[in-house]
Write a protein that holds these residues in place. Structure first.
Motif, short mmCIF file in Angstrom:
data_model
loop_
_atom_site.label_atom_id
_atom_site.label_comp_id
_atom_site.label_asym_id
_atom_site.label_seq_id
_atom_site.Cartn_x
_atom_site.Cartn_y
_atom_site.Cartn_z
N ILE A 84 48.77 4.53 -8.89
CA ILE A 84 48.65 4.56 -7.45
C ILE A 84 49.87 5.46 -6.58
O ILE A 84 50.92 5.52 -7.22
CB ILE A 84 48.90 3.12 -6.79
CG1 ILE A 84 48.87 2.84 -5.42
CG2 ILE A 84 50.13 2.37 -7.33
CD1 ILE A 84 48.74 1.44 -4.81
N CYS A 85 49.45 6.13 -5.45
CA CYS A 85 50.56 6.77 -5.08
C CYS A 85 51.01 6.11 -3.73
O CYS A 85 50.67 5.38 -3.10
CB CYS A 85 49.80 7.96 -4.41
SG CYS A 85 50.77 9.09 -3.40
N PRO A 86 52.45 6.18 -4.06
CA PRO A 86 53.29 5.23 -2.81
C PRO A 86 53.34 5.78 -1.40
O PRO A 86 53.23 5.15 -0.55
CB PRO A 86 54.66 5.05 -3.60
CG PRO A 86 54.76 6.18 -4.49
CD PRO A 86 53.32 6.43 -5.00
N ASP A 87 52.85 7.29 -1.37
CA ASP A 87 53.03 8.08 -0.19
C ASP A 87 51.63 7.67 0.73
O ASP A 87 51.63 7.31 1.82
CB ASP A 87 53.08 9.48 -0.41
CG ASP A 87 54.23 9.82 -1.04
OD1 ASP A 87 55.19 9.01 -0.89
OD2 ASP A 87 54.43 10.77 -1.64
N CYS A 88 50.33 7.73 -0.04
CA CYS A 88 49.13 7.74 0.82
C CYS A 88 48.33 6.35 0.18
O CYS A 88 47.41 6.00 0.94
CB CYS A 88 48.21 8.53 0.48
SG CYS A 88 47.50 9.10 -1.23
N MET A 137 52.90 12.71 -12.21
CA MET A 137 51.55 13.04 -12.08
C MET A 137 51.39 13.13 -10.58
O MET A 137 51.69 12.32 -9.76
CB MET A 137 50.75 11.80 -12.48
CG MET A 137 49.05 12.01 -12.41
SD MET A 137 48.51 13.45 -13.22
CE MET A 137 48.93 13.23 -15.06
N ARG A 138 50.76 14.18 -10.44
CA ARG A 138 50.54 14.64 -8.65
C ARG A 138 49.22 13.93 -8.38
O ARG A 138 48.29 13.81 -8.91
CB ARG A 138 50.19 16.10 -8.65
CG ARG A 138 49.89 16.66 -7.22
CD ARG A 138 49.68 18.07 -7.04
NE ARG A 138 50.86 19.03 -7.58
CZ ARG A 138 52.03 18.98 -6.94
NH1 ARG A 138 51.98 18.93 -5.72
NH2 ARG A 138 52.80 20.02 -7.67
N CYS A 139 49.51 13.34 -6.93
CA CYS A 139 48.37 12.44 -6.47
C CYS A 139 47.38 13.43 -6.03
O CYS A 139 47.57 14.58 -5.40
CB CYS A 139 48.85 11.77 -5.18
SG CYS A 139 47.62 11.09 -4.10
N THR A 149 44.17 8.19 -14.99
CA THR A 149 44.34 9.26 -15.69
C THR A 149 43.90 9.02 -17.26
O THR A 149 44.01 7.99 -17.54
CB THR A 149 45.72 10.14 -15.64
OG1 THR A 149 46.69 8.94 -16.00
CG2 THR A 149 46.00 10.28 -14.30
N PHE A 150 43.69 10.02 -18.17
CA PHE A 150 43.60 9.99 -19.49
C PHE A 150 44.59 10.52 -20.32
O PHE A 150 44.56 11.75 -19.93
CB PHE A 150 42.03 9.98 -20.00
CG PHE A 150 41.26 9.11 -19.32
CD1 PHE A 150 40.94 7.95 -20.15
CD2 PHE A 150 40.46 9.32 -18.32
CE1 PHE A 150 39.90 6.90 -19.74
CE2 PHE A 150 39.67 8.61 -17.64
CZ PHE A 150 39.23 7.31 -18.53
N LEU A 196 54.20 13.72 -5.60
CA LEU A 196 54.75 13.88 -6.88
C LEU A 196 55.10 12.91 -7.70
O LEU A 196 55.22 12.46 -8.80
CB LEU A 196 55.79 14.80 -7.09
CG LEU A 196 55.29 16.34 -6.91
CD1 LEU A 196 56.74 17.14 -6.75
CD2 LEU A 196 54.39 16.73 -7.90
N GLU A 197 55.41 11.51 -6.94
CA GLU A 197 56.02 10.21 -7.29
C GLU A 197 54.67 9.17 -7.46
O GLU A 197 54.88 8.11 -6.84
CB GLU A 197 56.76 9.74 -6.52
CG GLU A 197 58.23 10.76 -6.17
CD GLU A 197 58.95 10.82 -7.59
OE1 GLU A 197 58.94 9.90 -8.55
OE2 GLU A 197 59.05 12.15 -7.74
N THR A 198 53.75 9.24 -8.10
CA THR A 198 52.88 8.35 -8.34
C THR A 198 53.33 7.28 -9.41
O THR A 198 54.24 7.64 -10.49
CB THR A 198 51.26 8.79 -8.83
OG1 THR A 198 51.81 9.44 -10.10
CG2 THR A 198 50.81 9.67 -7.92
N GLN A 199 52.82 5.90 -9.53
CA GLN A 199 53.23 5.08 -10.14
C GLN A 199 52.03 4.52 -11.18
O GLN A 199 51.05 4.35 -10.73
CB GLN A 199 53.75 3.76 -9.72
CG GLN A 199 54.98 4.13 -8.49
CD GLN A 199 55.46 3.26 -7.58
OE1 GLN A 199 54.38 2.20 -7.36
NE2 GLN A 199 56.47 3.24 -6.97
N VAL A 200 52.36 4.22 -12.40
CA VAL A 200 51.44 3.62 -13.27
C VAL A 200 51.52 2.09 -13.07
O VAL A 200 52.43 1.42 -13.22
CB VAL A 200 51.85 3.79 -14.66
CG1 VAL A 200 50.83 3.26 -15.82
CG2 VAL A 200 51.99 5.49 -14.85
#
Length: 171
Positions: free
Chosen positions: A30-34, A1-3, A40-41, A9-13
């Motif tokens: 959560i996005c580890p980059d920013c 899932m894109r932040c 999301t649903f 591109l590497e978001t974590q649930v």
């Protein structure tokens, strides 16, 4: 899932749970980059729907657009948001279950009006005024004539009429 914040591109649930009506899965990400957090649903989709507009143009069905139009009609009305979500989910399910991949915008509009008519008279009239493109006051009169009195409204009207008969006029 894109932040949605940085495009990573590497978001974590971080958390998943079903919605109140168990029609979807809510995921906190959560996005580890920013470090951005968002929700999301995930919903079941029976088939890809295409909407055939009045002009003949074809566009992909957009559940969010349907939900927004219903929310606009119900703005400032005493209707629980979960009830609105159930209405939208029910409409989408009925459209997907019809067996057709192409659905006319008129059919969608009529289904929305049927649902709103059962839920809230004011929202029904608001939606109808936009959907049917009202131009004059008599257009509103015609739609108001379609509404049936609700049982509690009949009781109030009967009670008011009885009170007027009992109270002598002061003329």
């Amino acid at each position: 899932m894109r932040c949605p914040y940085c495009g990573g591109l590497e978001t974590q649930v971080k958390d998943s749970r079903p919605t109140e009506d168990s029609a979807a899965i809510r995921r906190r990400r959560i996005c580890p980059d920013c470090g951005g957090r968002f929700t999301t649903f995930e919903r079941v989709q029976l088939r890809e729907l295409t909407v055939v507009k009045r002009s003949g143009r074809r566009v992909a069905f957009d559940r969010d657009k349907l939900a927004r139009s219903i929310e606009v009609a119900l703005r400032k009305r005493p209707v629980d948001p979960e009830r609105i979500e159930r209405l939208v989910s029910g409409l989408v399910r009925r459209l997907e279950s019809m067996g057709e991949s192409e659905i006319s915008s008129e059919m969608i509009g009529e289904r929305v009006m049927e649902s709103l008519k059962q839920l809230d008279d004011i929202a029904y009239v608001r939606f109808a005024s936009v959907y049917r493109n009202f131009r004059e006051a008599k257009d509103f009169e015609a739609v108001l004539g379609e509404l049936e009195p609700r049982p509690d409204e009949d009781a109030e009207t009967d009670e008011l009429a009885a009170t007027r008969r009992r109270v002598p006029s002061e003329d």
